[in-house]
Design an enzyme around this catalytic site. Structure first.
Site, short mmCIF file in Angstrom:
data_model
loop_
_atom_site.label_atom_id
_atom_site.label_comp_id
_atom_site.label_asym_id
_atom_site.label_seq_id
_atom_site.Cartn_x
_atom_site.Cartn_y
_atom_site.Cartn_z
N PRO A 214 0.81 -1.21 0.00
CA PRO A 214 0.00 0.00 0.00
C PRO A 214 0.85 1.27 0.00
O PRO A 214 1.63 1.50 0.91
CB PRO A 214 -0.81 -0.11 1.30
CG PRO A 214 -0.73 -1.54 1.69
CD PRO A 214 0.55 -2.05 1.15
N GLU A 215 0.70 2.04 -1.04
CA GLU A 215 1.31 3.36 -1.11
C GLU A 215 0.15 4.35 -1.25
O GLU A 215 -1.00 3.96 -1.06
CB GLU A 215 2.26 3.45 -2.31
CG GLU A 215 3.36 2.39 -2.26
CD GLU A 215 4.30 2.42 -3.45
OE1 GLU A 215 4.46 3.48 -4.08
OE2 GLU A 215 4.88 1.37 -3.76
#
Length: 281
Positions: A2-3
């Site tokens: 997750p960015e």
DNA sequence: AGCTACTCCTGGTAGC
DNA sequence: TGCTACCAGGAGTAGC
């Protein structure tokens, strides 16, 4: 992993189920996820508070709390490698790898699931204590090509580690840095003070476009780790130009994509499109 | 200031 | 088939 685009997607999906709810309880089955605080003290801090808003800052999901209409701190969720959020009915069976859960006043629970235990679910009274050191949001108006140019010039670091540094810009991670550098045709090892205004402008545009397109596609899911809270994968991974495309032909010029290691991180480049600045001894 | 190495974790997988 | 060894990686920290 997750960015920014994945975290943004998660915050959007989980928001309608959370805003306005009152917290009825907290359970932690892996203490470290709470960031070192005792589960009982976190429970005391959050129970009875209302979830006033669900936002995102960098890679944090931010749950702002209120008591009697006044700000009462917040919960700062960082998914790191493998964290996921689910909203489930209280009576639904525990999910595997569930680390923390928040009981809500409507019979649902917010569940923080995290195989690798790197994620964090932290309470803080002062948001600045958690978010204060973060650099600008790359999609905000304050993040301009001129700002980036000045920022690059004022440091002397290789581009990739600099872009991964959350105090420089918030929200970029390994995938979107590789993708942005490719689009800007900059090599990850180019020194930031040698990029120049044209390069900075290309990089600025590349970051904005890459993140914007990834958000439109609800992020990237190339392994089992990232799914939206609804269980849907994102689809941006189909658009990767270099990330994970080791030895495959560059979509622009056909040259084989190379994998190298920069700062202990897998890094993907097209050796032809991303020339390393030759001014380097 | 900025680099490298190490730590935290575990499921998946490459290699035998 | 079944085992082991290694890998991925965000961020914090230590040491140079």
């Amino acid at each position: 992993m997750p960015e920014l685009p994945e975290v943004e997607t998660i915050a959007r999906l989980v928001r309608p189920a959370l805003v306005g709810r009152r917290i009825a309880g907290l359970r932690a089955s892996w203490k470290r996820t709470l960031g070192g605080a005792a589960p009982s003290s976190v429970a005391r801090a959050v129970c009875g508070a209302t979830l006033a808003s669900v936002g995102r800052r960098g890679k944090f999901v931010v749950l702002a709390l209120e008591r009697a209409g006044a700000p009462a701190g917040g919960l700062f969720l960082h998914l790191r490698m493998s964290g996921r959020l689910h909203v489930d009915p209280m009576e639904a069976p525990r999910r595997p790898y569930e680390r923390v859960s928040l009981a809500l006043d409507d019979g649902n629970e917010l569940r923080f699931v995290d195989v690798r235990k790197f994620g964090r679910f932290v309470f803080a009274r002062d948001p600045g204590a958690i978010l204060g050191a973060l650099g600008p949001e790359p999609l905000d108006a304050a993040f301009t090509a001129e700002w980036l140019d000045r920022g690059l010039r004022s440091r002397r670091r290789a581009l990739k580690p600099l872009l991964l540094d959350q105090t420089f810009v918030a929200g970029l991670g390994n995938i979107y840095v590789d993708e942005s550098l490719f689009r800007a045709r900059l090599h990850p090892l180019t020194r930031s003070d040698r990029v120049g205004p044209d390069g900075a402008a290309r990089l600025w545009r590349a970051i904005r476009r890459t993140l914007g397109e990834a958000i439109e596609r609800e992020g990237s899911s190339f392994d089992a780790f990232y799914l939206t809270p609804e269980g849907q994968p994102g689809s941006y991974q189909e658009r990767f130009r270099v990330y994970g495309r080791d030895a495959k032909p560059c979509r622009r010029c056909g040259t084989r994509i190379q994998r190298l290691v920069v700062g202990q991180r897998g890094t993907h480049v097209c050796p032809r499109c991303q020339r390393r600045s030759r001014s380097r001894r």
